[in-house]
Write a protein that holds these residues in place. Structure first.
Motif, mmCIF file in Angstrom:
data_model
loop_
_atom_site.group_PDB
_atom_site.id
_atom_site.type_symbol
_atom_site.label_atom_id
_atom_site.label_comp_id
_atom_site.label_asym_id
_atom_site.label_seq_id
_atom_site.Cartn_x
_atom_site.Cartn_y
_atom_site.Cartn_z
ATOM 1 N N HIS A 122 48.686 -21.077 -51.253
ATOM 2 C CA HIS A 122 48.031 -21.943 -52.235
ATOM 3 C C HIS A 122 47.971 -21.213 -53.561
ATOM 4 O O HIS A 122 47.696 -20.018 -53.602
ATOM 5 C CB HIS A 122 46.606 -22.286 -51.788
ATOM 6 C CG HIS A 122 46.551 -23.107 -50.563
ATOM 7 N ND1 HIS A 122 46.384 -24.475 -50.582
ATOM 8 C CD2 HIS A 122 46.667 -22.765 -49.254
ATOM 9 C CE1 HIS A 122 46.388 -24.927 -49.349
ATOM 10 N NE2 HIS A 122 46.567 -23.913 -48.521
ATOM 11 N N ASP A 123 48.197 -21.935 -54.653
ATOM 12 C CA ASP A 123 48.066 -21.359 -55.991
ATOM 13 C C ASP A 123 46.657 -21.595 -56.504
ATOM 14 O O ASP A 123 46.104 -22.685 -56.361
ATOM 15 C CB ASP A 123 49.052 -21.995 -56.971
ATOM 16 C CG ASP A 123 50.478 -21.556 -56.719
ATOM 17 O OD1 ASP A 123 50.670 -20.498 -56.094
ATOM 18 O OD2 ASP A 123 51.398 -22.267 -57.148
ATOM 19 N N ASP B 137 46.543 -29.386 -44.447
ATOM 20 C CA ASP B 137 46.915 -29.080 -45.836
ATOM 21 C C ASP B 137 46.412 -27.711 -46.301
ATOM 22 O O ASP B 137 46.829 -27.214 -47.346
ATOM 23 C CB ASP B 137 46.392 -30.160 -46.784
ATOM 24 C CG ASP B 137 47.175 -31.463 -46.679
ATOM 25 O OD1 ASP B 137 48.294 -31.449 -46.107
ATOM 26 O OD2 ASP B 137 46.671 -32.494 -47.157
ATOM 27 N N ASP B 138 45.506 -27.100 -45.557
ATOM 28 C CA ASP B 138 45.008 -25.762 -45.906
ATOM 29 C C ASP B 138 45.926 -24.648 -45.412
ATOM 30 O O ASP B 138 45.695 -23.480 -45.695
ATOM 31 C CB ASP B 138 43.608 -25.533 -45.330
ATOM 32 C CG ASP B 138 42.528 -26.263 -46.107
ATOM 33 O OD1 ASP B 138 42.844 -26.876 -47.150
ATOM 34 O OD2 ASP B 138 41.364 -26.223 -45.671
ATOM 35 N N SER C 131 48.201 -16.547 -55.916
ATOM 36 C CA SER C 131 48.648 -17.267 -54.734
ATOM 37 C C SER C 131 48.134 -16.546 -53.495
ATOM 38 O O SER C 131 47.985 -15.336 -53.492
ATOM 39 C CB SER C 131 50.180 -17.295 -54.659
ATOM 40 O OG SER C 131 50.709 -17.975 -55.756
ATOM 41 N N LYS D 180 37.261 -21.629 -53.453
ATOM 42 C CA LYS D 180 37.871 -22.654 -52.593
ATOM 43 C C LYS D 180 37.697 -22.229 -51.141
ATOM 44 O O LYS D 180 37.985 -21.096 -50.776
ATOM 45 C CB LYS D 180 39.350 -22.804 -52.905
ATOM 46 C CG LYS D 180 40.080 -23.755 -51.969
ATOM 47 C CD LYS D 180 40.827 -24.779 -52.707
ATOM 48 C CE LYS D 180 41.565 -25.688 -51.728
ATOM 49 N NZ LYS D 180 41.340 -27.062 -52.008
ATOM 50 N N LEU E 263 38.997 -22.723 -47.409
ATOM 51 C CA LEU E 263 40.177 -23.172 -46.671
ATOM 52 C C LEU E 263 39.910 -23.047 -45.171
ATOM 53 O O LEU E 263 39.376 -22.036 -44.712
ATOM 54 C CB LEU E 263 41.401 -22.333 -47.038
ATOM 55 C CG LEU E 263 41.890 -22.432 -48.483
ATOM 56 C CD1 LEU E 263 43.030 -21.454 -48.725
ATOM 57 C CD2 LEU E 263 42.315 -23.843 -48.823
#
Length: 86
Positions: free
Chosen positions: A38-39, A33-34, A85, A24, A26
């Motif tokens: 984050h999980d 939203d980044d 996370s 992912k 970011l």
């Protein structure tokens, strides 16, 4: 300076084989939203032995400047998935 984000990668390897499990990108400076934690989930079904690798790579221009990242609260379960996370 300003960050251009970072890519988080989870993969498994036994030394001869590699299986990419999750990645992912970011960019918290540009994408609201980044921001924050984050999980991530990685499915480990069918994998035995080997090691699980957590890797942070630079953003799209291979620029490490101002990229402040990290992993926290890494949890593994006896089920088929790992929750991570950041």
């Amino acid at each position: 300076g300003k960050t251009n984000g970072a890519r988080f990668v989870i993969y498994w390897s036994n030394g001869s084989d590699r299986k990419d499990l999750y990645q992912k990108y970011l960019n918290p400076l540009s994408i609201k939203d980044d921001r924050g934690l984050h999980d991530f989930r990685a499915d480990l079904t069918g994998l035995s032995g080997g090691l699980l690798y957590l890797e942070v790579q630079p953003g799209p221009y291979n620029d490490l400047g101002w990229d402040w990242t990290g992993w926290t609260d890494i949890i593994t379960h006896n089920t088929s998935s790992t929750i991570i996370s950041l």
